[in-house]
Design an enzyme around this catalytic site. Structure first.
Site: not given
Length: 593
Positions: A297, A440-442, A447
């Site tokens: 992240r 992506y990656e949350g 977040q």
């Protein structure tokens, strides 16, 4: 597209003058014994060269040709294998790795700059090494010594790469819904069966083996996220002597055809009774994987910064050369048929937005990286505080930097006008490549919920207070006359951050939806306030060193004045939106949408 030039001067300024990371390293025995300023400067310089000379030149063709898929095999774009081999030969795959297993053990303050340069050169290329570094971090922290010796050493050597396999067609954010199963075997291994989608670097031809970190559940595992375990599943089984054995029933079913990052293989991965090995404890897979995900992240946030820096360089070169019309205050280049577009207020606005936000993002990234190094290698109260600040700032790094990064690639496209929209100039590739970083990656919405719901409200404001108290102490001790033009707006922003945080925490008791409706705006309020803090740190140094390098430090101070005058006030509209509460969003019935 302008040829990429790594901003080494700014990076060294942040490392040694603004944050004094070498002095921080000296207080951390695990770093002090093998990390020093001279070596770090050489690493940054060499990374700049490989980014400029090896990786950036292949980005355009990589985007146009992309990866190809044929009967389960993925072929990377022209030049990628050769560039990756050069990258491996330079030892870059070991840069941040555990020294006990062949890594170089460089701190995050150095590896974050390395990541930025790779992302400016080509985000697609950076993903192959970035996913491997993240997976190696999880293995270094959670895997058994046997797994580390067998797999981690080969990842650091660049012999193999790695992927993280989380997402399934029906389970993205809600990983508790995954269906991939792991059945224990008598020899201590597990047979993993399931399908994963959106797997970056799941299959390619850069190396001979790919190590997949796979989330799966045992047949009798508890329901939901508490039943998830993490498994190491190699593409090819590895013999006791380290040689490759037979195929491990891992296959790529297809690759995605995407808006951007065309040279990065995004795969559907099938595990059909593949032999895997437990990483960490049973049913603790999310905790193990979050080691990698938090690393990624921050890394994805840096993707936004890297693309934004490239966008600024492109736009600035174009703006200085492009002649159109005359300045409103009179011709600046009367000997030419027109002035450059640098004379136009809106072009200067876009360029200064990019410059101020890039330099502020790089400084904030360095601040977070420094805290991460203290959290990793420190001890006692300092370590605990740094750990809390990293937890608070990780979602900010991911979402704030990528939101700004995408906006700034679009701004660069706008400066180039029609030339920014056609493929010839390469600017439209930056827009397409950067867009995924917000997803992506949350997703950035997730977040923001993590920041406000878990980190701020979940800690009852304690994590936020770590940051607020630090900034308040800095304001208290920074009372010089020349700093007041910067300190006063920082103090106002900090007080308003405190006040709006308290507003949300109080109102959440009677209006739980306010967390969701405020989260995105709140993340940006905190982001701009944190950026104001690091801009003050830069202004303090540049004011003191002005005579040593007038052009560089005057540029810093002018850019800071622009940030405080034109960008920090953005938080005021965000605060007003937060205080409107959740009613404007939830009073409207679904059928009226």
């Amino acid at each position: 597209m302008a040829e990429y030039q790594a901003p080494l001067k700014d990076m060294n300024y942040l490392l040694w003058d603004v944050f004094g990371v070498d002095k921080v390293w000296a207080t951390l025995p695990a770093l002090a014994e093998h990390v020093d300023k001279e070596t770090s400067q050489a690493i940054i310089s060499e990374c700049g060269k490989i980014a400029e000379q090896v990786i950036a030149p292949i980005a355009r063709e990589g985007d146009e040709v992309g990866v190809s898929f044929d009967e389960g095999k993925v072929t990377t774009a022209p030049g990628y294998k050769e560039a990756f081999q050069t990258y491996v030969e330079g030892g870059w795959t070991a840069l941040g790795g555990d020294v006990e297993f062949g890594g170089m053990g460089m701190p995050k303050a150095i590896t974050s700059l390395h990541e930025e340069m790779l992302c400016s050169a080509d985000i697609s290329f950076s993903l192959y090494s970035g996913l491997t570094a993240g997976a190696a971090l999880s293995l270094a922290k959670h895997a058994s010594v046997e797994l580390k010796e067998k797999y981690l050493t080969r990842l650091y050597a660049g012999d193999w790469t790695a992927s993280m396999c989380l997402t399934e067609a029906h389970a993205g954010t809600d990983l508790g819904m995954i269906r991939t199963k792991a059945v224990p075997q008598d020899d201590g291994s597990y047979l993993v069966t399931g399908n994963k989608i959106f797997i970056t670097a799941g299959e390619h031809d850069l190396v001979e083996n790919i190590i997949h970190l796979v989330l799966a559940k045992l047949p009798d595992a508890p329901a939901g996220p508490k039943g998830i375990s993490l498994f190491l599943v190699p593409k090819y089984q590895v013999n006791d002597d380290g040689s490759l054995g037979e195929s491990n029933n891992v296959s790529c079913g297809s690759i995605e055809h995407k808006m951007g990052i065309h040279a990065s293989a995004t795969c559907v991965m099938n595990f059909d009774g593949a032999r895997g090995f437990l990483v960490g404890e049973l049913n603790q897979g999310l905790a193990c994987m979050f080691t990698m995900m938090n690393f990624e992240r921050i890394g994805v946030g840096i993707q936004g910064l890297g693309a934004s820096e490239r966008s600024y360089q492109n736009a600035l070169e174009y703006a200085k050369d492009r002649l159109q019309s005359r300045s409103l205050s009179g011709a600046k280049s009367p000997e030419k048929p027109a002035d450059s577009i640098m004379v136009h207020g809106d072009v200067r606005r876009m360029l200064l937005n990019m410059k101020a936000l890039n330099e502020g993002s790089r400084a904030l990234s360095m601040y977070i990286a420094n805290q991460l190094d203290i959290a990793t290698y420190g001890e006692g109260e300092a370590q605990a505080k740094a750990d809390g600040l990293v937890a608070l700032m990780t979602p900010v790094a991911k979402a704030f930097f990528t939101d700004l990064g995408f906006d700034n690639t679009v701004a660069g496209q706008q400066v180039l006008g029609g030339h920014g929209y056609i493929r010839e100039w390469g600017q439209e590739q930056l827009v397409r490549d950067t867009r995924i970083a917000q997803i992506y990656e949350g997703t950035n919405g997730i977040q923001a919920m993590d920041l406000l719901g878990r980190k701020v409200a979940g800690s009852k404001g304690e994590l936020l207070n770590l940051f607020v108290d630090e900034v308040a102490a800095y304001i208290e001790q920074t009372q010089s006359t020349e700093m007041q033009e910067f300190i006063q707006p920082l103090e106002t922003a900090l007080n308003e951050l405190r006040e709006v945080s308290q507003f949300i925490l109080i109102n959440a008791a009677k209006d739980p939806e306010i967390i969701g409706t405020s989260a995105n705006d709140y993340l940006h309020v905190l982001g701009y306030t944190a950026m104001a803090y690091v801009w003050c740190k830069m202004c303090e140094v540049s004011s003191q060193q002005l005579a040593q390098d007038p052009e560089f430090h005057q540029s810093k101070l002018h850019t800071a004045r622009y940030f405080f005058a034109r960008l920090l006030p953005r938080r005021l509209s965000l605060i007003a939106a937060i205080k409107a509460g959740s009613a404007p969003l939830f009073d409207m019935p679904d059928e009226l949408f």
